[in-house]
Motif scaffolding. Structure first.
Motif, PDB file in Angstrom:
ATOM      1  N   THR A   1       0.838  -1.204   0.000  1.00  0.00           N
ATOM      2  CA  THR A   1       0.000   0.000   0.000  1.00  0.00           C
ATOM      3  C   THR A   1       0.871   1.252   0.000  1.00  0.00           C
ATOM      4  OG1 THR A   1      -1.711  -1.171   1.215  1.00  0.00           O
ATOM      5  CG2 THR A   1      -1.837   1.219   1.225  1.00  0.00           C
ATOM      6  N   ALA A   2       1.920   1.256   0.789  1.00  0.00           N
ATOM      7  CA  ALA A   2       2.824   2.401   0.850  1.00  0.00           C
ATOM      8  C   ALA A   2       3.526   2.613  -0.489  1.00  0.00           C
ATOM      9  CB  ALA A   2       3.847   2.203   1.964  1.00  0.00           C
ATOM     10  N   VAL A   3       3.956   1.541  -1.105  1.00  0.00           N
ATOM     11  CA  VAL A   3       4.621   1.629  -2.405  1.00  0.00           C
ATOM     12  C   VAL A   3       3.655   2.226  -3.430  1.00  0.00           C
ATOM     13  CG1 VAL A   3       5.579   0.256  -4.303  1.00  0.00           C
ATOM     14  CG2 VAL A   3       6.286  -0.204  -1.938  1.00  0.00           C
ATOM     15  N   GLU A   4       2.444   1.750  -3.445  1.00  0.00           N
ATOM     16  CA  GLU A   4       1.443   2.253  -4.397  1.00  0.00           C
ATOM     17  C   GLU A   4       1.105   3.725  -4.137  1.00  0.00           C
ATOM     18  OE1 GLU A   4      -0.691   2.104  -7.761  1.00  0.00           O
ATOM     19  OE2 GLU A   4       0.536   0.474  -6.990  1.00  0.00           O
TER      20      GLU A   4
ATOM     21  N   ARG B   1       1.597   9.423  -5.692  1.00  0.00           N
ATOM     22  CA  ARG B   1       1.927  10.797  -5.316  1.00  0.00           C
ATOM     23  C   ARG B   1       3.013  11.361  -6.239  1.00  0.00           C
ATOM     24  NH1 ARG B   1       1.035  13.747  -0.308  1.00  0.00           N
ATOM     25  NH2 ARG B   1       0.002  11.875   0.404  1.00  0.00           N
ATOM     26  N   LEU B   2       4.001  10.552  -6.573  1.00  0.00           N
ATOM     27  CA  LEU B   2       5.050  10.996  -7.495  1.00  0.00           C
ATOM     28  C   LEU B   2       4.488  11.320  -8.874  1.00  0.00           C
ATOM     29  CD1 LEU B   2       7.789   8.450  -6.421  1.00  0.00           C
ATOM     30  CD2 LEU B   2       8.037  10.955  -6.319  1.00  0.00           C
ATOM     31  N   ILE B   3       3.577  10.494  -9.339  1.00  0.00           N
ATOM     32  CA  ILE B   3       2.934  10.753 -10.639  1.00  0.00           C
ATOM     33  C   ILE B   3       2.155  12.060 -10.583  1.00  0.00           C
ATOM     34  CG2 ILE B   3       1.118   9.959 -12.207  1.00  0.00           C
ATOM     35  CD1 ILE B   3       2.102   7.054 -11.505  1.00  0.00           C
ATOM     36  N   LYS B   4       1.380  12.235  -9.523  1.00  0.00           N
ATOM     37  CA  LYS B   4       0.570  13.444  -9.356  1.00  0.00           C
ATOM     38  C   LYS B   4       1.439  14.698  -9.347  1.00  0.00           C
ATOM     39  CE  LYS B   4      -2.672  15.609  -6.180  1.00  0.00           C
ATOM     40  NZ  LYS B   4      -3.279  15.551  -4.844  1.00  0.00           N
ATOM     41  N   GLU B   5       2.621  14.606  -8.750  1.00  0.00           N
ATOM     42  CA  GLU B   5       3.526  15.755  -8.645  1.00  0.00           C
ATOM     43  C   GLU B   5       4.499  15.863  -9.826  1.00  0.00           C
ATOM     44  OE1 GLU B   5       3.307  18.103  -6.324  1.00  0.00           O
ATOM     45  OE2 GLU B   5       1.678  17.057  -5.278  1.00  0.00           O
TER      46      GLU B   5
ATOM     47  N   ARG C   1      12.134  10.884 -11.462  1.00  0.00           N
ATOM     48  CA  ARG C   1      13.269  11.069 -10.560  1.00  0.00           C
ATOM     49  C   ARG C   1      13.349  10.017  -9.464  1.00  0.00           C
ATOM     50  NH1 ARG C   1      13.180  17.531  -9.264  1.00  0.00           N
ATOM     51  NH2 ARG C   1      12.819  18.206 -11.407  1.00  0.00           N
ATOM     52  N   ALA C   2      12.311   9.212  -9.328  1.00  0.00           N
ATOM     53  CA  ALA C   2      12.258   8.293  -8.187  1.00  0.00           C
ATOM     54  C   ALA C   2      11.865   6.883  -8.610  1.00  0.00           C
ATOM     55  CB  ALA C   2      11.264   8.812  -7.147  1.00  0.00           C
ATOM     56  N   LYS C   3      12.428   5.941  -7.922  1.00  0.00           N
ATOM     57  CA  LYS C   3      12.072   4.531  -8.079  1.00  0.00           C
ATOM     58  C   LYS C   3      11.579   4.067  -6.714  1.00  0.00           C
ATOM     59  CE  LYS C   3      12.039   0.416  -9.947  1.00  0.00           C
ATOM     60  NZ  LYS C   3      11.123   0.047 -10.992  1.00  0.00           N
ATOM     61  N   VAL C   4      10.408   3.459  -6.702  1.00  0.00           N
ATOM     62  CA  VAL C   4       9.827   2.968  -5.457  1.00  0.00           C
ATOM     63  C   VAL C   4       9.890   1.448  -5.487  1.00  0.00           C
ATOM     64  CG1 VAL C   4       7.838   3.063  -3.917  1.00  0.00           C
ATOM     65  CG2 VAL C   4       8.258   4.952  -5.501  1.00  0.00           C
ATOM     66  N   VAL C   5      10.494   0.868  -4.458  1.00  0.00           N
ATOM     67  CA  VAL C   5      10.671  -0.575  -4.413  1.00  0.00           C
ATOM     68  C   VAL C   5      10.023  -1.174  -3.170  1.00  0.00           C
ATOM     69  CG1 VAL C   5      12.766  -0.611  -5.808  1.00  0.00           C
ATOM     70  CG2 VAL C   5      12.951  -0.354  -3.358  1.00  0.00           C
ATOM     71  N   LEU C   6       9.470  -2.341  -3.382  1.00  0.00           N
ATOM     72  CA  LEU C   6       8.869  -3.110  -2.289  1.00  0.00           C
ATOM     73  C   LEU C   6       9.979  -3.953  -1.676  1.00  0.00           C
ATOM     74  CD1 LEU C   6       6.266  -3.977  -0.785  1.00  0.00           C
ATOM     75  CD2 LEU C   6       6.010  -5.762  -2.514  1.00  0.00           C
ATOM     76  N   ASP C   7      10.578  -3.432  -0.630  1.00  0.00           N
ATOM     77  CA  ASP C   7      11.680  -4.126   0.040  1.00  0.00           C
ATOM     78  C   ASP C   7      11.950  -3.408   1.357  1.00  0.00           C
ATOM     79  OD1 ASP C   7      13.734  -5.905   0.556  1.00  0.00           O
ATOM     80  OD2 ASP C   7      14.897  -5.397  -1.227  1.00  0.00           O
ATOM     81  N   THR C   8      12.698  -4.066   2.210  1.00  0.00           N
ATOM     82  CA  THR C   8      13.075  -3.480   3.486  1.00  0.00           C
ATOM     83  C   THR C   8      14.326  -2.618   3.338  1.00  0.00           C
ATOM     84  OG1 THR C   8      13.828  -3.960   5.730  1.00  0.00           O
ATOM     85  CG2 THR C   8      14.305  -5.619   4.066  1.00  0.00           C
ATOM     86  N   HIS C   9      14.419  -1.584   4.150  1.00  0.00           N
ATOM     87  CA  HIS C   9      15.585  -0.705   4.098  1.00  0.00           C
ATOM     88  C   HIS C   9      16.866  -1.411   4.527  1.00  0.00           C
ATOM     89  CE1 HIS C   9      14.020  -0.153   8.214  1.00  0.00           C
ATOM     90  NE2 HIS C   9      15.296  -0.036   8.557  1.00  0.00           N
ATOM     91  N   VAL C  10      16.746  -2.587   5.081  1.00  0.00           N
ATOM     92  CA  VAL C  10      17.921  -3.381   5.436  1.00  0.00           C
ATOM     93  C   VAL C  10      18.758  -3.670   4.187  1.00  0.00           C
ATOM     94  CG1 VAL C  10      18.673  -5.631   6.332  1.00  0.00           C
ATOM     95  CG2 VAL C  10      16.842  -4.372   7.476  1.00  0.00           C
TER      96      VAL C  10
END
Length: 99
Positions: A57-60, A65-69, A74-83
């Protein structure tokens, strides 16, 4: 009594001082995408942001929001842990080359 600055505002002011464009930034917990959009705007047209979250849900929400703005280039959103963020630093050129 001295008036306090809200912590988010303080952090944004400090980050704004530190990030020079173009920059590579990482948003380790994308959430709703507000900070990702903030970082993408600071990174500049040639900068990049990697936003990560473990919740679909956060990724989506962040992608939307990036598309809207108009900052999705400039950004890539990935479904993964910050680890695993170090692995994405090495893959950055591939991530943005295939967007």
């Amino acid at each position: 009594m001295k008036r306090r600055t809200p912590i988010t505002q303080y952090c944004h002011e400090r980050i704004r001082q530190l990030i020079k464009n173009p920059s590579l930034c990482i948003d380790a917990t994308a959430g709703t995408g507000k900070d990702t959009v903030f970082l993408a705007s600071l990174a500049g047209a040639n900068g990049r942001v990697i936003a990560m979250d473990i919740q679909e849900t956060a990724v989506e929400q962040t992608r939307n929001r990036l598309i809207k703005e108009h900052l999705s280039d400039r950004a890539k959103v990935v479904l993964d842990t910050h680890v695993h963020m170090d692995a994405y630093l090495w893959k950055t050129s591939l991530l943005f080359h295939t967007m």
